[in-house]
Design an enzyme around this catalytic site. Structure first.
Site, PDB file in Angstrom:
ATOM      1  CB  SER A 198      33.140  29.883  40.055  1.00  0.00           C
ATOM      2  OG  SER A 198      32.821  31.359  40.693  1.00  0.00           O
ATOM      3  CG  HIS A 200      31.272  34.817  42.280  1.00  0.00           C
ATOM      4  ND1 HIS A 200      30.692  36.018  42.797  1.00  0.00           N
ATOM      5  CD2 HIS A 200      32.310  34.709  42.688  1.00  0.00           C
ATOM      6  CE1 HIS A 200      31.429  36.504  43.511  1.00  0.00           C
ATOM      7  NE2 HIS A 200      32.537  35.843  43.359  1.00  0.00           N
ATOM      8  CD  GLU A 256      38.752  35.718  46.867  1.00  0.00           C
ATOM      9  OE1 GLU A 256      37.468  35.604  47.093  1.00  0.00           O
ATOM     10  OE2 GLU A 256      39.369  35.500  45.825  1.00  0.00           O
ATOM     11  CG  HIS A 259      33.735  35.153  48.144  1.00  0.00           C
ATOM     12  ND1 HIS A 259      33.724  35.185  46.628  1.00  0.00           N
ATOM     13  CD2 HIS A 259      33.301  34.150  48.697  1.00  0.00           C
ATOM     14  CE1 HIS A 259      33.078  33.938  46.593  1.00  0.00           C
ATOM     15  NE2 HIS A 259      32.598  33.289  47.635  1.00  0.00           N
TER      16      HIS A 259
END
Length: 292
Positions: A198, A200, A256, A259
């Site tokens: 990920s 993130h 997205e 994002h």
């Protein structure tokens, strides 16, 4: 595959309506591929290092000029792409594999090493927050760039919020395992990144929300002022929309518009000028539509 989604151009309203009907037909979770799902399971205890929110960093100047914010990143390892990749034309080159590098490429073919990586410089940016705890954190370079970008958007009358920032390995384990238990691994892989895969977790990426609160984590967010402004101006501060419209055969994730990923002002501006939509194409790495 659509290749008409260059910087500054949004998907047509008809295309988004079709995509919304696609979601309603039962594939809605795919659009939340790498971001926090609205019904994510509770976080289980993890053996990975814990991170507590640090004091907010000092806000950067509200000057409309973009600021160079890559000074804290390492550039000691040569990048992996072919010399023919578009990014090779830039005077400064960064690693594509070092988690501390702004050019790190994480996708379904390129996991983090180590898998439980924790950024050493997590801070809470001085921006409007829609989250708390670890989700309100970014690495210090991304935080400074986000402060500059949010301030510039505010001067243009656009209110952005930080909707999801850092996500630890332990959080990703709990989120992904919850999907596997509920829907099976094949479906989980369309709805949540596997632990260690990920963006993130790197501190280089975050999700934005619109100050008006509309369409959070939904396809219609693309039409909200925050998304429109970020798509048109994010490169001035080093950000790209990481998972653009109709490029999921390359990125592995559906659109997205919330994002954002920091890759540095030089690289983001060059990507926008060349009309290149994905970091895979820009840095010359293979497409990653699914896990090997």
């Amino acid at each position: 595959m659509c290749h008409n989604c260059v910087a500054g151009l949004g998907p047509s309203a008809a295309s988004r309506r079709s995509f919304a009907r696609f979601l309603a037909a039962g594939a809605g979770l795919t659009v939340l591929a790498a971001c926090t799902p609205p019904e994510a399971p509770a976080v289980a205890p993890s053996s990975s290092p814990s991170v507590s929110a640090s004091p907010a960093v000092t806000s950067v100047s509200a000057s409309p000029s973009p600021v160079p914010v890559e000074s804290s990143t390492a550039a000691v390892e040569p990048p992996a792409p072919s010399p023919a990749s578009p990014s090779a034309a830039l005077p400064r080159q960064f690693s594509l594999t070092d988690p501390a590098s702004p050019w790190l490429v994480v996708n379904k073919h390129r996991p983090l090493v180590p898998a439980d990586y924790v950024p050493a410089d997590l801070v809470q940016p001085n921006v409007q927050l829609a989250v708390s705890g670890e989700a309100a954190l970014l690495n210090s370079t991304t935080a400074a760039a986000a402060e500059a970008m949010f301030a510039a958007a505010a001067r243009d009358g656009v209110v952005m919020t930080l909707a999801s920032g850092y996500r630890s390995y332990g959080t990703q384990v709990a989120t992904y395992n919850g999907y596997v238990a509920a829907r099976g691994q094949a479906d989980a892989d369309t709805a949540s990144a596997r632990p260690g895969y990920s963006e993130h977790q790197t501190g280089w990426a975050f999700d934005i929300g619109d100050g008006g609160g509309g369409c959070g984590f939904q396809p219609c967010f693309a039409d909200q002022p925050a998304a429109v402004w970020a798509k048109a101006n994010g490169h001035r501060f080093g950000f790209v929309v990481r998972y653009p419209w109709m490029f999921h055969p390359i990125t592995g994730y559906y659109y997205e518009p919330w994002h954002l990923r920091f890759i540095g002002v030089e690289a983001a501006t060059d990507m926008a000028a060349r009309g290149i939509s994905t970091v895979e194409e820009y840095f010359g790495v293979e497409a990653a539509p699914g896990y090997p």
